[in-house]
Design a protein around this motif. Structure first.
Motif, mmCIF file in Angstrom:
data_model
loop_
_atom_site.group_PDB
_atom_site.id
_atom_site.type_symbol
_atom_site.label_atom_id
_atom_site.label_comp_id
_atom_site.label_asym_id
_atom_site.label_seq_id
_atom_site.Cartn_x
_atom_site.Cartn_y
_atom_site.Cartn_z
ATOM 1 N N PRO A 256 47.977 49.978 45.377
ATOM 2 C CA PRO A 256 47.126 49.651 44.222
ATOM 3 C C PRO A 256 45.696 50.148 44.364
ATOM 4 O O PRO A 256 44.991 50.288 43.366
ATOM 5 C CB PRO A 256 47.188 48.116 44.167
ATOM 6 C CG PRO A 256 47.562 47.692 45.549
ATOM 7 C CD PRO A 256 48.457 48.766 46.088
ATOM 8 N N LYS A 257 45.232 50.419 45.594
ATOM 9 C CA LYS A 257 43.862 50.902 45.753
ATOM 10 C C LYS A 257 43.678 52.302 45.177
ATOM 11 O O LYS A 257 42.542 52.715 44.923
ATOM 12 C CB LYS A 257 43.475 50.897 47.235
ATOM 13 C CG LYS A 257 43.285 49.506 47.810
ATOM 14 C CD LYS A 257 42.783 49.574 49.240
ATOM 15 C CE LYS A 257 42.546 48.191 49.802
ATOM 16 N NZ LYS A 257 42.050 48.237 51.199
ATOM 17 N N ASP A 258 44.775 53.034 44.984
ATOM 18 C CA ASP A 258 44.660 54.356 44.374
ATOM 19 C C ASP A 258 44.171 54.262 42.927
ATOM 20 O O ASP A 258 43.607 55.227 42.398
ATOM 21 C CB ASP A 258 46.008 55.073 44.410
ATOM 22 C CG ASP A 258 46.381 55.521 45.819
ATOM 23 O OD1 ASP A 258 45.557 55.309 46.729
ATOM 24 O OD2 ASP A 258 47.479 56.066 46.005
ATOM 25 N N LYS A 259 44.418 53.143 42.280
ATOM 26 C CA LYS A 259 43.982 52.940 40.891
ATOM 27 C C LYS A 259 43.276 51.596 40.772
ATOM 28 O O LYS A 259 43.517 50.805 39.860
ATOM 29 C CB LYS A 259 45.176 53.010 39.948
ATOM 30 C CG LYS A 259 46.362 52.144 40.356
ATOM 31 C CD LYS A 259 47.537 52.337 39.420
ATOM 32 C CE LYS A 259 48.721 51.494 39.846
ATOM 33 N NZ LYS A 259 48.461 50.058 39.832
ATOM 34 N N ALA A 260 42.361 51.361 41.708
ATOM 35 C CA ALA A 260 41.666 50.073 41.740
ATOM 36 C C ALA A 260 40.837 49.844 40.481
ATOM 37 O O ALA A 260 40.647 48.697 40.054
ATOM 38 C CB ALA A 260 40.777 50.001 42.982
ATOM 39 N N LYS A 261 40.346 50.920 39.889
ATOM 40 C CA LYS A 261 39.523 50.775 38.686
ATOM 41 C C LYS A 261 40.296 50.070 37.569
ATOM 42 O O LYS A 261 39.809 49.131 36.938
ATOM 43 C CB LYS A 261 39.061 52.152 38.210
ATOM 44 C CG LYS A 261 38.011 52.786 39.089
ATOM 45 C CD LYS A 261 36.665 52.134 38.881
ATOM 46 C CE LYS A 261 35.581 52.850 39.668
ATOM 47 N NZ LYS A 261 34.241 52.284 39.424
ATOM 48 N N VAL A 262 41.510 50.520 37.300
ATOM 49 C CA VAL A 262 42.274 49.931 36.211
ATOM 50 C C VAL A 262 42.856 48.575 36.620
ATOM 51 O O VAL A 262 43.104 47.717 35.765
ATOM 52 C CB VAL A 262 43.373 50.900 35.747
ATOM 53 C CG1 VAL A 262 44.508 50.983 36.759
ATOM 54 C CG2 VAL A 262 43.913 50.487 34.392
ATOM 55 N N GLU A 263 43.059 48.339 37.913
ATOM 56 C CA GLU A 263 43.519 47.024 38.344
ATOM 57 C C GLU A 263 42.482 45.959 38.002
ATOM 58 O O GLU A 263 42.813 44.873 37.525
ATOM 59 C CB GLU A 263 43.789 47.035 39.854
ATOM 60 C CG GLU A 263 44.929 47.940 40.297
ATOM 61 C CD GLU A 263 46.288 47.416 39.872
ATOM 62 O OE1 GLU A 263 46.373 46.239 39.496
ATOM 63 O OE2 GLU A 263 47.270 48.187 39.916
ATOM 64 N N VAL A 264 41.222 46.277 38.244
ATOM 65 C CA VAL A 264 40.153 45.345 37.885
ATOM 66 C C VAL A 264 40.030 45.229 36.367
ATOM 67 O O VAL A 264 39.813 44.143 35.820
ATOM 68 C CB VAL A 264 38.822 45.791 38.514
ATOM 69 C CG1 VAL A 264 37.680 44.891 38.070
ATOM 70 C CG2 VAL A 264 38.930 45.796 40.032
ATOM 71 N N ALA A 265 40.170 46.353 35.674
ATOM 72 C CA ALA A 265 40.091 46.326 34.213
ATOM 73 C C ALA A 265 41.212 45.485 33.613
ATOM 74 O O ALA A 265 41.004 44.764 32.627
ATOM 75 C CB ALA A 265 40.146 47.758 33.663
ATOM 76 N N VAL A 266 42.405 45.547 34.189
ATOM 77 C CA VAL A 266 43.514 44.713 33.710
ATOM 78 C C VAL A 266 43.190 43.246 33.903
ATOM 79 O O VAL A 266 43.441 42.408 33.011
ATOM 80 C CB VAL A 266 44.813 45.104 34.451
ATOM 81 C CG1 VAL A 266 45.877 44.039 34.262
ATOM 82 C CG2 VAL A 266 45.320 46.446 33.952
ATOM 83 N N GLN A 267 42.629 42.908 35.035
ATOM 84 C CA GLN A 267 42.261 41.506 35.275
ATOM 85 C C GLN A 267 41.230 41.026 34.262
ATOM 86 O O GLN A 267 41.331 39.909 33.722
ATOM 87 C CB GLN A 267 41.711 41.366 36.693
ATOM 88 C CG GLN A 267 41.369 39.928 37.074
ATOM 89 C CD GLN A 267 40.706 39.852 38.432
ATOM 90 O OE1 GLN A 267 39.646 40.443 38.649
ATOM 91 N NE2 GLN A 267 41.328 39.125 39.347
ATOM 92 N N ILE A 268 40.237 41.857 33.978
ATOM 93 C CA ILE A 268 39.216 41.477 33.002
ATOM 94 C C ILE A 268 39.823 41.350 31.609
ATOM 95 O O ILE A 268 39.528 40.413 30.857
ATOM 96 C CB ILE A 268 38.077 42.511 33.014
ATOM 97 C CG1 ILE A 268 37.330 42.453 34.352
ATOM 98 C CG2 ILE A 268 37.107 42.257 31.864
ATOM 99 C CD1 ILE A 268 36.261 43.504 34.500
#
Length: 361
Positions: A256-268
């Motif tokens: 998941p760290k490869d796309k950490a940006k969208v992982e955080v965006a999904v949480q938000i």
């Protein structure tokens, strides 16, 4: 001059003076009175001299620094002791992956096997330091407009058929730009190939351009053969990327760290959109996307601008005029490329890697 740890009194007398007086025979109290220090300080130095095997006269060439090293040797690492062995961190990390296993439980088992072992605070602190050495993370540098990260949120939101009352779960597509975290969200019926291509087209239309790379997850609509080095892309998805002049970068499986940006965006997006709309009923997809747009504009944190198309005939111009704000393309440039934005001042002093949309076939 250093002082014994057990005696915090301030002392300015040289080490060699207390050793000299002790060897000459005066009582420790007499030595303390002559040196102007407490009795405990003198006793501490004498005890350390005995432990170091020092006698009077001192060996030739012994200076104050050498004497201090003998009186105050560097403590040996506690983990080198046979009575206090260090835990097996590989085993600890492996056990923590199991369900309901906690650090406290593993520490209690460690102490049961080693009664003189380390405390819980040392256990946790050292384990965190070991993880950072064993699994280092590479810091990614993002250029404005270069990458967009895309994924689906795990949570869904329902729409109701006004006639039959049938409930259908809608998926939430989320995209985040790399340099600015500028976020786009849109509800769609499923994760099928047609919906996957459609939300990408709406994303590029909303942004007013196409980033150089699209970083996606390994869902079936995007990747047919997940592989660490050479993933196989869906042919339709690859043709869409060729049409828009962008490249698809599939994240590594289970990384998941490869796309950490969208992982955080999904949480938000789940917290600031889906959670706020959980008690509302929607009867069409267009109504849901309109609510997503209103919810994001009213309550989303300022650092993350979430938007969604108003319907199938969405266009940036119509949304811009209706909201009375600058167009989406201008918003993107402001967040991604302009050096006047202090939050992105380091990485925005480059030309914007962003090209316009190709004409529709």
């Amino acid at each position: 001059m250093r002082k014994p740890d057990a005696y915090p009194e301030i002392v300015d007398a040289p080490d060699q003076r207390s050793s000299t007086f002790e060897a000459a025979g005066p009582d420790e109290r007499v030595i303390a009175r002559m040196l102007g220090v407490s009795n405990g300080v003198v006793h501490g130095y004498v005890r350390r001299a005995r432990l170091a095997g020092l006698t009077w006269p001192l060996p030739e060439g012994m200076d104050d620094e050498g004497l201090e090293l003998l009186l105050f040797p560097a403590p040996a690492a506690a983990s080198q002791s046979d009575r206090r062995p260090a835990p097996d961190w590989v085993y600890v990390e492996k056990e923590l992956r199991r369900r309901s296993v906690t650090r406290l439980l593993l520490w209690e088992e460690y102490r049961a096997a080693n009664p003189d072992g380390f405390g819980y605070t040392w256990f946790c602190t050292t384990f965190e330091a070991w993880k950072q050495r064993a699994r280092p993370s590479m810091r990614q540098t993002h250029i404005g407009g270069e990458k967009v990260f895309v994924d689906f949120a795990g949570d869904t939101i329902d729409i109701f058929d006004p006639i039959t009352g049938e409930v259908r779960a809608m998926k939430l597509f989320v995209a985040a730009m790399g340099a600015s975290n500028y976020t786009y969200a849109e509800a769609c019926p499923s994760e099928s190939l047609s919906d996957w291509i459609g939300v990408h087209a709406n994303l590029f239309r909303y942004l007013g351009g196409v980033p150089k790379f699209v970083v996606c997850d390994n869902l079936k609509a995007a990747v047919t053969n997940p592989d660490r080095y050479d993933p196989g892309l869906n042919r339709t998805y690859a043709e869409m990327a060729g049409h828009y002049g962008t490249a698809i970068l599939a994240a590594r499986p289970r990384r998941p760290k490869d796309k950490a940006k969208v992982e955080v965006a999904v949480q938000i997006a789940q917290r600031w959109i889906l959670a706020r709309l959980r008690n509302q009923r929607f009867f069409s997809l267009a109504e849901l996307n309109t609510a997503i747009t209103g919810s994001s504009s009213n309550s989303t944190p300022a650092r993350c601008a979430v938007s969604a198309p108003a319907g199938p005939n969405y266009s940036p111009r119509s949304t811009s005029e209706a909201g009375g704000a600058a167009g989406p393309a201008l918003c993107l440039c402001t967040l991604e490329a302009l050096p006047c934005r202090p939050r992105l001042s380091r990485r925005d002093r480059r030309p914007l890697v962003f090209h316009p949309l190709p004409p529709d076939p």
